[in-house]
Design an enzyme around this catalytic site. Structure first.
Site, PDB file in Angstrom:
ATOM      1  N   LYS A  87     -21.764  44.471 -11.684  1.00 23.38           N
ATOM      2  CA  LYS A  87     -20.378  44.754 -12.049  1.00 23.38           C
ATOM      3  C   LYS A  87     -19.847  46.107 -11.566  1.00 23.38           C
ATOM      4  O   LYS A  87     -18.632  46.319 -11.537  1.00 23.38           O
ATOM      5  CB  LYS A  87     -20.219  44.715 -13.584  1.00 23.38           C
ATOM      6  CG  LYS A  87     -20.215  43.338 -14.152  1.00 23.38           C
ATOM      7  CD  LYS A  87     -18.882  42.649 -13.910  1.00 23.38           C
ATOM      8  CE  LYS A  87     -19.024  41.154 -13.794  1.00 23.38           C
ATOM      9  NZ  LYS A  87     -18.903  40.590 -12.483  1.00 23.38           N
ATOM     10  N   PRO A 118     -27.235  47.734 -13.319  1.00 22.40           N
ATOM     11  CA  PRO A 118     -26.847  46.857 -12.201  1.00 22.40           C
ATOM     12  C   PRO A 118     -27.105  45.366 -12.420  1.00 22.40           C
ATOM     13  O   PRO A 118     -26.745  44.553 -11.574  1.00 22.40           O
ATOM     14  CB  PRO A 118     -27.699  47.384 -11.042  1.00 22.40           C
ATOM     15  CG  PRO A 118     -28.856  48.067 -11.684  1.00 22.40           C
ATOM     16  CD  PRO A 118     -28.378  48.596 -12.989  1.00 22.40           C
ATOM     17  N   TYR A 145     -19.698  36.728 -14.636  1.00 22.77           N
ATOM     18  CA  TYR A 145     -20.329  37.124 -13.371  1.00 22.77           C
ATOM     19  C   TYR A 145     -19.337  37.060 -12.211  1.00 22.77           C
ATOM     20  O   TYR A 145     -19.287  37.962 -11.358  1.00 22.77           O
ATOM     21  CB  TYR A 145     -21.538  36.222 -13.086  1.00 22.77           C
ATOM     22  CG  TYR A 145     -22.479  36.768 -12.032  1.00 22.77           C
ATOM     23  CD1 TYR A 145     -23.659  37.412 -12.401  1.00 22.77           C
ATOM     24  CD2 TYR A 145     -22.180  36.674 -10.673  1.00 22.77           C
ATOM     25  CE1 TYR A 145     -24.521  37.927 -11.442  1.00 22.77           C
ATOM     26  CE2 TYR A 145     -23.039  37.184  -9.703  1.00 22.77           C
ATOM     27  CZ  TYR A 145     -24.201  37.811 -10.099  1.00 22.77           C
ATOM     28  OH  TYR A 145     -25.050  38.332  -9.148  1.00 22.77           O
ATOM     29  N   TYR A 149     -32.610  35.729 -10.557  1.00 16.38           N
ATOM     30  CA  TYR A 149     -32.823  36.678 -11.662  1.00 16.38           C
ATOM     31  C   TYR A 149     -33.992  36.135 -12.479  1.00 16.38           C
ATOM     32  O   TYR A 149     -33.890  35.051 -13.055  1.00 16.38           O
ATOM     33  CB  TYR A 149     -31.578  36.753 -12.542  1.00 16.38           C
ATOM     34  CG  TYR A 149     -30.408  37.493 -11.915  1.00 16.38           C
ATOM     35  CD1 TYR A 149     -29.575  36.870 -10.986  1.00 16.38           C
ATOM     36  CD2 TYR A 149     -30.120  38.815 -12.269  1.00 16.38           C
ATOM     37  CE1 TYR A 149     -28.499  37.541 -10.415  1.00 16.38           C
ATOM     38  CE2 TYR A 149     -29.038  39.496 -11.708  1.00 16.38           C
ATOM     39  CZ  TYR A 149     -28.240  38.858 -10.787  1.00 16.38           C
ATOM     40  OH  TYR A 149     -27.179  39.529 -10.231  1.00 16.38           O
ATOM     41  N   HIS A 203     -21.432  32.925  -2.164  1.00 14.49           N
ATOM     42  CA  HIS A 203     -22.459  32.299  -3.010  1.00 14.49           C
ATOM     43  C   HIS A 203     -21.801  31.560  -4.161  1.00 14.49           C
ATOM     44  O   HIS A 203     -20.906  32.087  -4.811  1.00 14.49           O
ATOM     45  CB  HIS A 203     -23.420  33.357  -3.558  1.00 14.49           C
ATOM     46  CG  HIS A 203     -24.514  33.670  -2.605  1.00 14.49           C
ATOM     47  ND1 HIS A 203     -25.806  33.251  -2.791  1.00 14.49           N
ATOM     48  CD2 HIS A 203     -24.491  34.334  -1.438  1.00 14.49           C
ATOM     49  CE1 HIS A 203     -26.537  33.652  -1.762  1.00 14.49           C
ATOM     50  NE2 HIS A 203     -25.767  34.310  -0.933  1.00 14.49           N
TER      51      HIS A 203
HETATM   52  C1  PHB Z   1     -27.870  43.683  -4.681  1.00 18.56           C
HETATM   53  O1  PHB Z   1     -27.807  42.815  -3.804  1.00 18.56           O
HETATM   54  O2  PHB Z   1     -28.098  44.878  -4.412  1.00 18.56           O
HETATM   55  C2  PHB Z   1     -27.682  43.314  -6.112  1.00 18.56           C
HETATM   56  C3  PHB Z   1     -27.339  42.009  -6.435  1.00 18.56           C
HETATM   57  C4  PHB Z   1     -27.167  41.652  -7.763  1.00 18.56           C
HETATM   58  C5  PHB Z   1     -27.343  42.589  -8.762  1.00 18.56           C
HETATM   59  C6  PHB Z   1     -27.676  43.895  -8.448  1.00 18.56           C
HETATM   60  C7  PHB Z   1     -27.848  44.256  -7.107  1.00 18.56           C
HETATM   61  O3  PHB Z   1     -27.198  42.218 -10.065  1.00 18.56           O
END
Ligand code: PHB
Length: 399
Positions: A304, A300, A392, A206, A72
């Site tokens: 990280k 989460p 990130y 997000y 990505h």
């Molecule tokens: C996930 O795909 O489980 C996932 C992706 C990004 C995050 C947290 C979890 O910030």
């Protein structure tokens, strides 16, 4: 039984450490409390930084990741009814991330370890680590006492590494007077679902909304992974599938495209995850080391947790190889300080992403305006966007 490095915990950090040590000609034994099926199914995060992918490849665990992992080049932020894409390679000189679930990383590492690695024991429950002192003298070797196949066993080790997570036993081996804990809890949790539904979005989304945070991720071209901010103590049974999809659509809503909807499908798993920040210092006491969630937890939102665990293990494996090659404990002695610099950066970034994107139930309209202003800043300033993108995609590993 005796080994050079006794590893408590067979999650990603313990398994990867065993692999890196094996490749460096250093023997280890991994003791995992749960059974293999449990370890391979535990749902966790899914984002790998480039450096994590590189080390998995170098360790020989990159084959399926290269076939099935999804690279990505950005994320999408949604707030105030608008969408903004953060372009990682453009902002970071070419860095990207991969979507490949932690459960898959674990399966690949377990298969490798069982094929040609050192011992990996499942359902091996550690009761105590004895002989743990501040001293590093050879006669002060720690002994792990554990139960396996109904029998009491002992494993003497040159070193012990606790990769046994936040609820593990190893952190408790650091005496109270030695250990300092830094912690923050959050007044919300995540409801996470897996659904047999194709992700209709190119990037992870997000979303900041006054209804609360939402995140759209994926596991494959036909499986979506989605999260909703919910109050602490939420019972997943209170969330019917229909209610989940309606709420996700409401939080991802776009003013410019009111028809935008997620593709719905059968929800195959539903769980509530708490949010916490935690750091234990130091990450080493005598011959005992802590790695991954045993030493630190991040909420989460910044993706990280796994990457931070991998970074610890890389530093530790290098330090053991350095000891083997040169007889010097210099890198082992520096382990805690080396890791904690990166840990605190990730703690800050995870806290920033969490508090910028979630709706705190106590939050004032003033604070909501500040969040929106911060998100607007990321959308309009290359500097602000680059700060997010660098964190990130992962800061360079410590040398
Ligand atoms: C996930 O795909 O489980 C996932 C992706 C990004 C995050 C947290 C979890 O910030």
């Amino acid at each position: 039984m005796h080994t050079t490095v006794g590893i408590i915990g067979g999650g990603p950090s313990g398994l990867l450490l065993a692999r890196l040590l094996h490749n460096a000609g250093i023997d280890s034994v991994v003791l995992e409390r749960r059974d293999r099926a449990y370890v391979e199914q535990r749902q966790r995060a899914g984002i790998l930084e480039q450096a994590t992918v590189d080390v998995l490849r170098a360790a020989g665990a990159g084959e399926r990741l290269d076939r099935e992992g999804m690279p990505h080049d950005g994320i999408e932020l949604r707030y105030g009814g608008r969408a903004h894409r953060v372009d990682f390679p453009a902002l970071t000189g070419g860095r990207r991330v991969w979507v490949y679930a932690q459960t898959e990383v674990v399966k690949d590492l377990v298969a490798l370890q069982l094929a040609d690695g050192g011992p990996l024991y499942f359902e091996a429950e550690v009761h105590a680590v004895e002989g743990v002192t501040a001293s590093d003298r050879a006669e002060d070797r720690p002994v792990i006492r554990y139960t396996h196949e109904g029998r009491e066993k002992t494993l003497t080790c040159d070193y012990v590494v606790g990769c046994d997570g936040f609820h593990g036993v190893t952190r408790g081996m650091l005496p109270e007077g030695v250990r300092t804990t830094y912690e923050r809890t959050y007044p919300y949790s995540w409801l996470g679902i897996l659904a047999d539904a194709p992700p209709v979005y190119d990037e992870l989304i997000y979303a900041h909304s006054e209804r609360g945070f939402a995140l759209a991720s994926m596991r494959s071209e036909s499986v979506s992974r989605l999260y909703l901010q919910v109050p602490n103590g939420t019972d997943p049974a209170d969330w019917s599938d229909g209610r989940i999809w309606d709420e996700l659509d409401a939080r991802f809503a776009l003013d410019a495209n009111p028809e935008w909807r997620l593709k719905r499908g059968t929800v195959t798993s539903k769980a509530v995850l708490p949010m916490r920040s935690h750091v234990t210092e130091p990450m080493r006491y005598g011959r005992v080391f802590l790695a991954g969630d045993a030493a630190h937890i991040v909420p989460p939102t910044g993706a990280k947790g796994l990457n931070l665990a991998v970074a610890d293990v890389i530093v530790l494996a290098r330090a053991f190889a350095h000891l083997k090659d040169t007889g010097s404990t210099g890198l082992l002695d520096a382990y805690s300080d080396t890791c904690l610099r990166r840990v605190w950066r990730a703690e800050h970034f995870s806290y920033f992403m969490t508090t910028t994107l979630h709706a705190d139930p106590e939050q004032s309209p003033f604070e909501t305006r500040l969040q929106l202003s911060q998100l607007d800043r990321i959308a309009t300033s290359e500097h602000a966007a680059a700060e997010l993108a660098e964190n990130y995609t992962g800061l360079p590993l410590a040398q």
